[in-house]
Enzyme design. Structure first.
Site, PDB file in Angstrom:
ATOM      1  N   GLY A  36       9.144  -8.420  -1.571  1.00 35.01           N
ATOM      2  CA  GLY A  36       8.272  -7.303  -1.486  1.00 35.01           C
ATOM      3  C   GLY A  36       8.513  -6.563  -2.666  1.00 35.01           C
ATOM      4  O   GLY A  36       7.728  -5.979  -3.611  1.00 35.01           O
ATOM      5  N   HIS A  37       9.869  -6.005  -2.856  1.00 30.70           N
ATOM      6  CA  HIS A  37      10.393  -5.144  -4.115  1.00 30.70           C
ATOM      7  C   HIS A  37      10.027  -5.973  -5.476  1.00 30.70           C
ATOM      8  O   HIS A  37       9.418  -5.362  -6.301  1.00 30.70           O
ATOM      9  CB  HIS A  37      11.784  -5.017  -4.031  1.00 30.70           C
ATOM     10  CG  HIS A  37      12.039  -4.319  -2.837  1.00 30.70           C
ATOM     11  ND1 HIS A  37      12.820  -4.653  -1.833  1.00 30.70           N
ATOM     12  CD2 HIS A  37      12.078  -2.949  -2.372  1.00 30.70           C
ATOM     13  CE1 HIS A  37      13.038  -3.955  -0.784  1.00 30.70           C
ATOM     14  NE2 HIS A  37      12.639  -2.773  -1.180  1.00 30.70           N
ATOM     15  N   ASP A 153       4.923   0.543   3.757  1.00 32.25           N
ATOM     16  CA  ASP A 153       4.939   1.725   4.123  1.00 32.25           C
ATOM     17  C   ASP A 153       3.797   2.689   3.763  1.00 32.25           C
ATOM     18  O   ASP A 153       3.531   3.411   3.204  1.00 32.25           O
ATOM     19  CB  ASP A 153       6.268   2.495   3.416  1.00 32.25           C
ATOM     20  CG  ASP A 153       7.463   1.682   3.592  1.00 32.25           C
ATOM     21  OD1 ASP A 153       7.890   1.687   4.848  1.00 32.25           O
ATOM     22  OD2 ASP A 153       8.135   0.894   2.854  1.00 32.25           O
ATOM     23  N   VAL A 179       3.993  -8.023   1.005  1.00 35.23           N
ATOM     24  CA  VAL A 179       4.643  -9.373   1.163  1.00 35.23           C
ATOM     25  C   VAL A 179       5.015  -9.844   2.334  1.00 35.23           C
ATOM     26  O   VAL A 179       5.678  -9.267   2.997  1.00 35.23           O
ATOM     27  CB  VAL A 179       5.436  -9.529   0.072  1.00 35.23           C
ATOM     28  CG1 VAL A 179       5.851 -10.968  -0.208  1.00 35.23           C
ATOM     29  CG2 VAL A 179       5.063  -9.153  -1.576  1.00 35.23           C
ATOM     30  N   SER A 189      13.860  -4.919   4.445  1.00 33.19           N
ATOM     31  CA  SER A 189      15.097  -4.995   4.487  1.00 33.19           C
ATOM     32  C   SER A 189      15.812  -5.057   5.712  1.00 33.19           C
ATOM     33  O   SER A 189      17.213  -5.571   5.881  1.00 33.19           O
ATOM     34  CB  SER A 189      15.989  -3.753   3.513  1.00 33.19           C
ATOM     35  OG  SER A 189      15.365  -3.670   2.250  1.00 33.19           O
TER      36      SER A 189
HETATM   37  O1  PAF Z   1      10.623   2.951   0.258  1.00 31.30           O
HETATM   38  C1  PAF Z   1      11.567   3.411   0.124  1.00 31.30           C
HETATM   39  O2  PAF Z   1      12.489   2.336  -0.318  1.00 31.30           O
HETATM   40  C2  PAF Z   1      12.183   4.654  -0.041  1.00 31.30           C
HETATM   41  O3  PAF Z   1      11.492   5.519   0.983  1.00 31.30           O
HETATM   42  C3  PAF Z   1      11.799   5.656  -1.394  1.00 31.30           C
HETATM   43  C4  PAF Z   1      10.417   5.489  -1.845  1.00 31.30           C
HETATM   44  C5  PAF Z   1      12.633   4.633  -2.389  1.00 31.30           C
HETATM   45  C6  PAF Z   1      12.511   6.812  -1.478  1.00 31.30           C
HETATM   46  O4  PAF Z   1      13.800   6.663  -0.922  1.00 31.30           O
END
Ligand code: PAF
Length: 284
Positions: A36-37, A153, A179, A189
């Site tokens: 996803g990241h 999110d 994803v 995570s």
């Molecule tokens: O979605 C995240 O991983 C966190 O909430 C973020 C946007 C990096 C802020 O700490």
């Protein structure tokens, strides 16, 4: 890919990129990276010249009794994944670098309650203030032209869009689709904390979202009944539901029979991990 840990080093790198006329794309994360990241980094690479990712487990967005201490910290593995995805620079600051006067003395950024005291904000008071504060600080440090966030999110993305708009921050916010694992579970995570039994149960969240979306698309407007039924079914299946909510996509207010842009959002604990997911539909 270079990794820097201080704001001074980051600013120097950013200054060079801006001087060269490069468009800077930014992907803020808390690490323990998954596909996803990486999809966010890929998008940033597509639409900018220089991609900066950050990894910072932000204490300000965790409440008392939440998983700040156990949140997975996997910097070496994350660095490899970011490198493989063609990230140009990683910013991985310490808590003192981010909050030199201590967390409690930090100036904060608050988005109005209508978006932040509902859904995840209702059960995690102060969470979104922690998110908007750290994202504003990161935007100030990285000065990106654009920043990419995941739609998993959903509420966080809505809150960040509102904050960026209200504060006139010169950053384009891009949302990317969730994803999923092959069975539909949203990548997270926190999935690593599920036991094998919980992992096979977890997919029920996605099935429930799909069923609800199908009912809405077929013309069913009994939103409150659908929410109630979903909560009961989650409980029967061993989840501790926080919410199952049918809302307007833009405002996150309760959806009414007149609305055509709808999002269904769910948060539920399964053992220790709290899972969230959502699905949208547009009625014609
Ligand atoms: O979605 C995240 O991983 C966190 O909430 C973020 C946007 C990096 C802020 O700490």
């Amino acid at each position: 890919m270079k990794t820097v840990h201080t704001i001074a080093e980051l600013r120097e790198e950013v200054r060079k990129q801006k001087a060269a006329g490069n468009k800077v794309g930014f992907v803020p994360t808390m690490g323990n990276l998954h596909e996803g990241h990486i999809s966010l980094v890929e998008k940033a690479n597509e639409v900018s010249d220089f991609v900066i990712a950050s990894i910072f487990v932000n204490p300000l967005q965790f409440g008392a009794g939440e998983d700040l201490d156990t949140y997975p910290r996997t910097l070496p593995e994350d660095q490899q994944k970011l490198e493989a995805a063609d990230t140009d620079l990683l910013f991985a600051p310490s808590v003192t670098e981010m909050y030199p006067n201590g967390n409690a003395a930090q100036t904060t950024v608050t988005v109005p309650d209508e978006l932040t005291d509902t859904l995840c904000g209702a059960s995690r008071p102060g969470h979104f203030c922690g998110v908007t504060t750290v994202v504003t600080k990161l935007f100030g440090m990285v000065q990106p032209d654009l920043a990419v966030f995941g739609e998993k999110d959903y509420q966080q993305l809505a809150v960040i869009r509102r904050m960026t708009n209200d504060l006139c921050l010169p950053v384009e916010i891009i949302g990317m689709p969730t994803v999923r694992e092959d069975d539909g579970l949203a990548k997270s995570s926190r999935n690593g904390f599920l036991t094998d039994e919980q992992r096979s149960k977890a997919v029920f969240i996605n099935q429930l979202l799909k069923e609800t979306i199908a009912r809405i698309e077929s013309g069913d407007k009994a939103f409150k009944d659908m929410e109630q039924l979903a909560i009961e079914r989650l409980k029967q299946d061993g989840f501790e539901p926080d919410y199952f909510a049918i809302r307007q996509q833009d405002t996150l207010k309760d959806a009414t029979a007149k609305d055509n842009k709808i999002v269904v959002l769910v948060a539920a604990k399964l053992g220790t991990p709290r899972l969230i997911d959502n699905m949208c539909c547009e009625l014609i």
